[in-house]
Scaffold this motif. Structure first.
Motif, short mmCIF file in Angstrom:
data_model
loop_
_atom_site.label_atom_id
_atom_site.label_comp_id
_atom_site.label_asym_id
_atom_site.label_seq_id
_atom_site.Cartn_x
_atom_site.Cartn_y
_atom_site.Cartn_z
N GLU A 285 -3.72 -6.32 -2.95
CA GLU A 285 -3.74 -7.67 -2.02
C GLU A 285 -3.58 -8.08 -3.37
OE1 GLU A 285 -6.23 -9.43 1.53
OE2 GLU A 285 -7.12 -8.79 0.16
N GLU B 46 1.24 -1.38 0.06
CA GLU B 46 -0.38 -0.43 -0.23
C GLU B 46 1.18 1.12 0.34
OE1 GLU B 46 -3.79 -2.06 2.70
OE2 GLU B 46 -1.84 -1.06 3.79
N SER C 196 -10.52 -2.01 11.34
CA SER C 196 -9.72 -2.93 11.61
C SER C 196 -9.53 -2.43 13.09
CB SER C 196 -8.44 -3.29 10.84
OG SER C 196 -7.73 -1.88 9.90
N GLN D 186 -3.96 -10.13 10.71
CA GLN D 186 -3.30 -9.47 9.62
C GLN D 186 -2.28 -9.22 10.50
OE1 GLN D 186 -4.85 -7.00 7.34
NE2 GLN D 186 -4.23 -5.15 7.93
N SER E 238 3.26 0.41 3.22
CA SER E 238 3.08 0.27 4.33
C SER E 238 2.57 -1.96 3.03
CB SER E 238 1.49 0.26 5.53
OG SER E 238 0.26 0.52 4.08
N TYR F 81 1.20 -6.30 3.89
CA TYR F 81 1.29 -6.65 5.48
C TYR F 81 1.16 -8.19 4.91
CZ TYR F 81 -3.78 -6.91 2.99
OH TYR F 81 -4.48 -6.54 1.32
N GLN G 266 -6.55 4.71 8.17
CA GLN G 266 -6.32 4.77 9.24
C GLN G 266 -6.12 5.37 10.48
OE1 GLN G 266 -4.00 0.94 9.43
NE2 GLN G 266 -2.69 1.81 10.65
N ASP H 95 1.56 -5.92 10.35
CA ASP H 95 1.23 -4.86 9.70
C ASP H 95 2.25 -4.41 9.10
OD1 ASP H 95 -1.74 -4.49 8.25
OD2 ASP H 95 -1.73 -4.90 10.43
N TYR H 96 3.12 -3.67 8.65
CA TYR H 96 4.60 -2.68 8.81
C TYR H 96 4.15 -1.38 8.09
CZ TYR H 96 8.84 -1.02 7.44
OH TYR H 96 10.08 -0.13 7.90
N MET H 97 4.67 -0.10 8.75
CA MET H 97 4.43 0.49 7.59
C MET H 97 5.66 1.83 8.48
SD MET H 97 1.45 3.52 8.97
CE MET H 97 2.07 3.91 10.69
N LYS I 254 -1.74 -12.08 5.77
CA LYS I 254 -2.89 -12.15 6.45
C LYS I 254 -3.20 -13.13 5.95
CE LYS I 254 -6.94 -10.07 4.31
NZ LYS I 254 -8.31 -9.17 4.37
#
Length: 449
Positions: A230, A52, A151, A93, A79, A81, A201, A95-97, A83
């Motif tokens: 995705e 993303e 989420s 999931q 970011s 992820y 988010q 996540d990394y951002m 999942k």
């Protein structure tokens, strides 16, 4: 400001184009392979990854007036992820951002505060988040085209804040704090196992120094508006759990069962029709076995003599029985015996052969006339002299008796009334020591009755 929006627009355009490219080659067999029995997850893909990009800003929809910097700037964030979708409506999931968050104070606030702006670099932000897919139940469609979701999760964020004022820029130390991400968005299915992810988010940081400034008792927060792709992992022919519709699968299962029952019913009807046809054929064949057109008591299928006149006695084959003639007694007279004796007296054969000599024909013709007129039966007994072997004489005597039978039959006598036997050199009536005696012994005796 304009350059940041330009970057975000280019990123979003790239993601959309990528999704379209994936959508250019859909699986044409998806309608067949996309079916999974209700509540059977063995045929579904549960794992997926996502990438993303979007905009990071300190401005959020939650109480923006309480934030330290109320003149937000936008920066590009990124970011990714992985999942695992446990249920069609629930997944976990990781996540990394990363990216930057910039902000500034308003002109009025600058007169009352020391700092005019900040820039926080997010070194990492990792979290574990639960996603809840909503409104993906549809009776008609086999899978959901759009999947809205919310989420909620928690993780750790590492960041370094830099603040600015009239005197210059001051960079702080890297901090590590717990943060709470809360989000919402929706995914659009563009190809088998490929979805466009659009979401928003808000990340609540468990500290007040994320922006490098501690004001009051309010923890800092920032938002992340993103778009991405995705990709479902696993067999591309299997449907993805996230857009799998168990309610429609129940409907499909019902329709398939109904179709199977209909096919079975049609097969049973066809089988019954075939049995009915076989039964009709059998009944028709049985009817043929009982038809007796001429009324003689023998069915036509066995009647070898059809159309027998009524009242005629027939045998098992339907043919008329021979009319039995009344018995008539026939007496043998002396004249009859004289004809027989003359035939015996004049009967001669060639030596060693069964050939009747010609001068015997006249008396044999008279005998034939007698047998035909009076219906006598005749027994012939052939004999030879003692010249030759026993076997040869037996054969010769039999052949001579048969020769007389054949001659009489040629003259019209019923051969069934003539028996012919050979006895060889047995029962001589003259001596075999002279030619004349042997000639006499070479004879065929006649017996009428």
């Amino acid at each position: 400001m304009k350059s940041k929006f330009k970057k975000a627009s280019l990123l979003l355009t790239g993601i959309m184009v990528g999704g379209k490219l994936f959508a250019q080659t859909p699986d044409t067999t998806m309608a067949v392979k996309n079916y999974v029995q209700p509540f059977s997850h063995g045929g579904l893909r549960t794992w997926s990854i996502g990438v993303e990009g979007g905009l990071l800003t300190p401005y959020t929809i939650f109480a923006p007036s309480q934030q330290d910097y109320r003149s937000p700037h936008q920066e590009v964030g990124y970011s990714g992820y992985i999942k695992d979708q446990f249920l069609p409506d629930f997944g976990i999931q990781a996540d990394y951002m990363g990216g930057k968050v910039n902000g500034a104070v308003t002109a009025a606030d600058q007169a009352n505060n020391t700092y005019s702006g900040f820039s926080t670099k997010i070194g990492y932000a990792v979290d574990l988040m639960a996603t809840f897919t909503i409104a993906n139940i549809d009776w008609v469609n086999k899978k959901s085209f759009i999947q809205p979701y919310v989420s909620l999760g928690g993780g750790e964020i590492g960041y370094t804040a830099t603040v600015s004022n009239a005197s210059g820029t001051f960079k702080g130390q890297q901090e590590h704090d717990f943060y709470l991400p809360v989000g919402a968005g929706f995914k659009i299915n563009v190809a088998q196992g490929v979805n466009i992810d659009l979401g928003y988010q808000v990340d609540f940081v468990n500290a007040d120094d994320f922006d490098g400034t501690i004001v009051g008792n309010n923890n800092d927060r920032f938002s992340y508006a993103h778009a991405g792709l995705e990709f479902a992992l696993g067999d591309r022919h299997k449907p993805q759990m996230a857009n799998y519709n168990p309610v429609n699968s129940m409907r499909t299962e019902y329709l398939m069962d109904d179709q199977r029952l209909q096919i079975q019913l049609n097969e049973e009807r066809a089988a019954n029709q075939a049995l009915r046809s076989d039964l009709n054929t059998t009944n028709a064949n049985l009817a043929k076995l009982t038809v007796d057109s001429d009324g003689d008591g023998v069915p036509d299928v066995y009647d070898k003599c059809p159309n027998t006149p009524a009242g005629t006695q027939v045998d098992g084959a339907g043919c008329p029985l021979p009319v039995k003639k009344p018995d008539v007694k026939v007496y043998v007279t002396n004249e009859d015996r004289a004809v027989v004796n003359e035939a015996v007296k004049n009967l001669e054969f060639d030596f060693g052969k069964a050939t009747i000599r010609e001068h015997s024909d006249e008396s044999l013709n008279k005998l034939a006339t007698l047998l035909v007129n009076k219906g006598f039966s005749l027994k012939l007994a052939g004999y030879t002299d003692n010249v030759g072997s026993v076997a040869a004489n037996l054969k010769l005597s039999k052949d001579r008796a048969e020769a007389v039978k054949t001659y009489l039959a040629q003259q019209g006598v019923d051969p069934s009334k003539i028996t012919a036997e050979g006895y060889g050199k047995a029962n001589p009536i003259a001596t075999n020591k002279t030619d004349k005696g042997r000639q006499i012994n070479r004879r065929v005796e006649f017996s009428i009755y």
